[in-house]
Design an enzyme around this catalytic site. Structure first.
Site, PDB file in Angstrom:
ATOM      1  N   ALA A   1      33.304 -43.925 -72.884  1.00 27.87           N
ATOM      2  CA  ALA A   1      32.249 -42.831 -72.907  1.00 27.87           C
ATOM      3  C   ALA A   1      31.258 -43.391 -72.965  1.00 27.87           C
ATOM      4  CB  ALA A   1      32.929 -42.098 -73.947  1.00 27.87           C
TER       5      ALA A   1
ATOM      6  N   ARG B   1      21.367 -37.581 -66.312  1.00 30.89           N
ATOM      7  CA  ARG B   1      21.614 -36.061 -65.495  1.00 30.89           C
ATOM      8  C   ARG B   1      21.439 -35.009 -66.234  1.00 30.89           C
ATOM      9  NH1 ARG B   1      24.894 -37.716 -60.241  1.00 30.89           N
ATOM     10  NH2 ARG B   1      24.985 -39.378 -61.573  1.00 30.89           N
TER      11      ARG B   1
ATOM     12  N   GLY C   1      27.794 -52.040 -66.774  1.00 31.72           N
ATOM     13  CA  GLY C   1      29.188 -51.426 -65.549  1.00 31.72           C
ATOM     14  C   GLY C   1      30.643 -51.139 -65.990  1.00 31.72           C
TER      15      GLY C   1
ATOM     16  N   ASP D   1      34.295 -38.044 -69.319  1.00 30.45           N
ATOM     17  CA  ASP D   1      33.764 -36.728 -68.770  1.00 30.45           C
ATOM     18  C   ASP D   1      34.398 -36.071 -67.513  1.00 30.45           C
ATOM     19  OD1 ASP D   1      33.630 -38.693 -66.745  1.00 30.45           O
ATOM     20  OD2 ASP D   1      31.354 -38.795 -66.828  1.00 30.45           O
TER      21      ASP D   1
ATOM     22  N   ASN E   1      37.894 -42.176 -54.336  1.00 28.36           N
ATOM     23  CA  ASN E   1      37.798 -43.108 -55.334  1.00 28.36           C
ATOM     24  C   ASN E   1      37.619 -42.533 -57.057  1.00 28.36           C
ATOM     25  OD1 ASN E   1      38.655 -45.004 -57.732  1.00 28.36           O
ATOM     26  ND2 ASN E   1      36.913 -46.480 -57.150  1.00 28.36           N
TER      27      ASN E   1
ATOM     28  N   ARG F   1      32.934 -11.987 -91.473  1.00 34.24           N
ATOM     29  CA  ARG F   1      32.267 -12.537 -91.395  1.00 34.24           C
ATOM     30  C   ARG F   1      33.627 -13.327 -92.730  1.00 34.24           C
ATOM     31  NH1 ARG F   1      26.962 -12.094 -95.038  1.00 34.24           N
ATOM     32  NH2 ARG F   1      26.883 -15.056 -95.231  1.00 34.24           N
TER      33      ARG F   1
ATOM     34  N   LYS G   1      32.311 -10.469 -95.810  1.00 30.96           N
ATOM     35  CA  LYS G   1      32.410 -11.654 -95.944  1.00 30.96           C
ATOM     36  C   LYS G   1      32.872 -11.900 -97.447  1.00 30.96           C
ATOM     37  CE  LYS G   1      29.838 -13.419 -98.972  1.00 30.96           C
ATOM     38  NZ  LYS G   1      30.181 -14.398-100.202  1.00 30.96           N
TER      39      LYS G   1
ATOM     40  N   TYR H   1      28.536  -3.408 -96.487  1.00 33.24           N
ATOM     41  CA  TYR H   1      28.573  -4.261 -96.517  1.00 33.24           C
ATOM     42  C   TYR H   1      29.164  -4.409 -98.191  1.00 33.24           C
ATOM     43  CZ  TYR H   1      27.501  -9.105 -98.269  1.00 33.24           C
ATOM     44  OH  TYR H   1      27.708 -10.425 -98.147  1.00 33.24           O
TER      45      TYR H   1
ATOM     46  N   SER I   1      28.624   8.185-100.773  1.00 30.12           N
ATOM     47  CA  SER I   1      28.029   6.863 -99.923  1.00 30.12           C
ATOM     48  C   SER I   1      26.752   6.706-100.825  1.00 30.12           C
ATOM     49  CB  SER I   1      27.143   8.935 -99.780  1.00 30.12           C
ATOM     50  OG  SER I   1      28.089   8.875 -98.155  1.00 30.12           O
TER      51      SER I   1
END
Length: 528
Positions: A13, A19, A84, A123, A193, A356, A374, A389, A428
């Site tokens: 790796a 690319r 290599g 990869d 290969n 959340r 949340k 909320y 409300s």
């Protein structure tokens, strides 16, 4: 060692991945919810090798912490210069020697290693533990010095061709010929290969000491190890992969997308065969770490990520993105974005809700339209229907929160928590200024700002009596369309009153107050 347990697996790796055109190292790019290197290490770890080595180089300041977060037992080898694949394996063997303290300073790296050494890549994201185990088992059973994983592809352009021995020994490899060195007959070969090998450790160590850089790239190649072993009269075998996708690597974002789409197709197919309805596979994306039980329905536009779990009978979608969310049996989640939340049995969420982290919705509860939550615990059959909320709060069972309610949880320094008891009905446009506690069975009027605790069964109000200042628009907004409309309406009232004997006649401009001494209750708030 068992036939499928190698002495070592080496995951290469270290490449630059130029690319990809990215500041992110190639192996950190993700498909199906995991990084490429994470998938490679997972497949390798599934073999239970004696040692797992990752060779890093390019971008290692990002790659190393990521690997350590995935698997703390991975041995890390650094390839300072990418010279290599053969050189990368040399670096891995040197790291093994250092980690195990098996070699003295003058010994060749890896000289104490015995058994099978498997070399794969960071990869190749669709490669599975099963395919690697098959390669190792067949390598061992055949008594090969080297075994290479191959694949037959429609277009082999750019790949090294695998030339097999003729006759009965057709599973043996005569040569691996690179594209640029192949003759016309070899170019017609479609078996390629993959670059994934199983080696006898002693053969690998010996051959790595004999390979040379006399090639166009001036690098050390693993293919030369196979050639050296073949030249020494040792067995070099080929194991053909039935699933070509498992040998395909990622070199650019086009391949990343192709492999990601194929992985998603396989993931969806697995779920559908297990009893999940996927209405539109083309618009549905699931990480392969997601769990869906039988009789789940996924509608178009659904994305499930991380360790999300959807229980039997639940419906998710359309248009939901959920990460690490648990959806209970029979629940419904519609047009919702959520992470780190739990939706209880038979509960409903959405449309257009935002869950959340830390949100827990109890059985038969409701989080409705344009609601954000949340770190909120909403109990069984409790409802937050719309335009609210709820942060850092607990809402008791069977309570109903009126439209437009805000839990004001942040005082500018720290977050504070509020508690609403069971069977509460709030009006409300309420604001609960944390920390505050509303007792069981309490209620609040529309527009109330709750700054102090509300006793059980009490009605909380904070608004004064209503005042109507008549004629205000005509005086303060003279000449505007509003003033003209008000004047016309006033004239119509006067005319109508005159025609009915003066009942309802216009009165001079004055201030009026609501004469009712009782404050408004929660009926002023929309309760659904």
């Amino acid at each position: 060692m068992s036939d499928t347990r190698p002495a070592a697996v080496i995951v290469l790796a270290a490449g630059g991945g130029t690319r990809m055109k990215s500041r992110v190292p190639k192996v950190l790019h993700r498909i199906g919810g995991q990084s490429l290197i994470g998938r490679a290490l997972g497949a390798a770890r599934g073999l239970d090798p004696q040692t797992l080595v990752a060779v890093v180089g390019h971008g290692r300041e990002q790659v190393v912490p990521h690997i350590e977060s995935l698997d703390a037992d991975v041995t890390l080898a650094v390839q300072e210069e990418q010279l290599g694949t053969g050189h990368a394996v040399q670096c891995a063997l040197a790291a093994l020697a250092d980690a195990g303290d098996r070699a003295d300073a003058g010994d060749r790296a890896g000289s104490g290693l015995e058994g099978t050494v498997l070399v794969t890549y960071g990869d190749v994201p669709l490669l599975t533990t099963g395919a690697l185990a098959d390669l190792v088992a067949r390598h061992t059973a055949a008594g090969n010095a080297v075994s290479v994983l191959t694949a037959v592809v429609q277009d082999p352009t750019g790949y090294g061709r695998v030339v097999r021995e003729p006759g009965d020994a057709g599973d043996m490899v005569a040569a691996i010929v690179e594209q640029r060195d192949a003759d016309e007959e070899q170019l017609a070969i479609r078996e390629i290969n993959s670059g994934i090998y199983a080696f006898d450790a002693a053969v690998l160590v010996d051959a790595l000491g004999r390979i040379r850089t006399d090639n166009a790239q001036g690098e050390l190649y693993l293919t030369d190890v196979a050639a050296i072993a073949r030249g020494d009269g040792r067995r070099v075998g080929a194991v053909r992969a039935d699933d070509v996708w498992q040998t395909e690597g990622v070199n650019d974002r086009v391949q990343l997308s192709r492999l990601g789409a194929e992985l998603n197709r396989r993931t969806l197919e697995r779920h559908m065969r297990a009893g999940v309805t996927v209405v539109d596979p083309a618009s549905t994306w699931l990480d392969d770490t997601v769990t869906c039980e039988p009789d789940v329905t996924l509608l178009p536009g659904v994305q499930l990520h991380g360790h999300s779990r959807v229980a039997t009978g639940a419906t998710v979608g359309p248009d939901c993105t959920l990460t690490d969310v648990v959806v209970g049996p029979g629940a419904s989640v519609v047009r919702c974005h959520g992470s780190g939340a739990v939706v209880g049995q038979g509960a409903t969420v959405g449309p257009f809700a935002y869950l959340r982290p830390g949100t827990t919705l109890g059985a038969e509860g409701k989080i409705g339209t344009f609601v954000e939550t949340k770190n909120a615990a909403i109990a069984e059959s409790a409802k937050v229907p719309h335009l609210s909320y709820v942060g850092d709060a607990e809402i008791g069972e069977h309570s109903n929160i009126g439209a437009g309610t805000i839990f004001a949880n942040y005082d500018g320094v720290q977050k504070n928590r509020s508690t609403v008891g069971a069977h509460c009905k709030t009006g409300s446009n309420n604001t609960f200024v944390a920390p505050v506690e509303i007792g069981d069975g309490a209620a609040s009027g529309a527009g109330t700002v709750v700054r102090r605790d509300v006793p059980p069964g009490a009605l909380a109000v904070s608004t004064g009596p209503q005042r109507n200042i008549e004629g205000w628009t005509q005086r303060k907004r003279a000449g505007t369309a509003a003033a003209e409309a008000a004047q016309a309406a006033q004239a119509a009232r006067t005319s109508s009153a005159a025609g009915t004997g003066g009942v309802g006649a216009a009165t001079p401009a004055r201030d009026t107050e609501d004469e009712s001494s009782a404050p408004s209750g929660p009926s002023e708030g929309k309760q659904q």
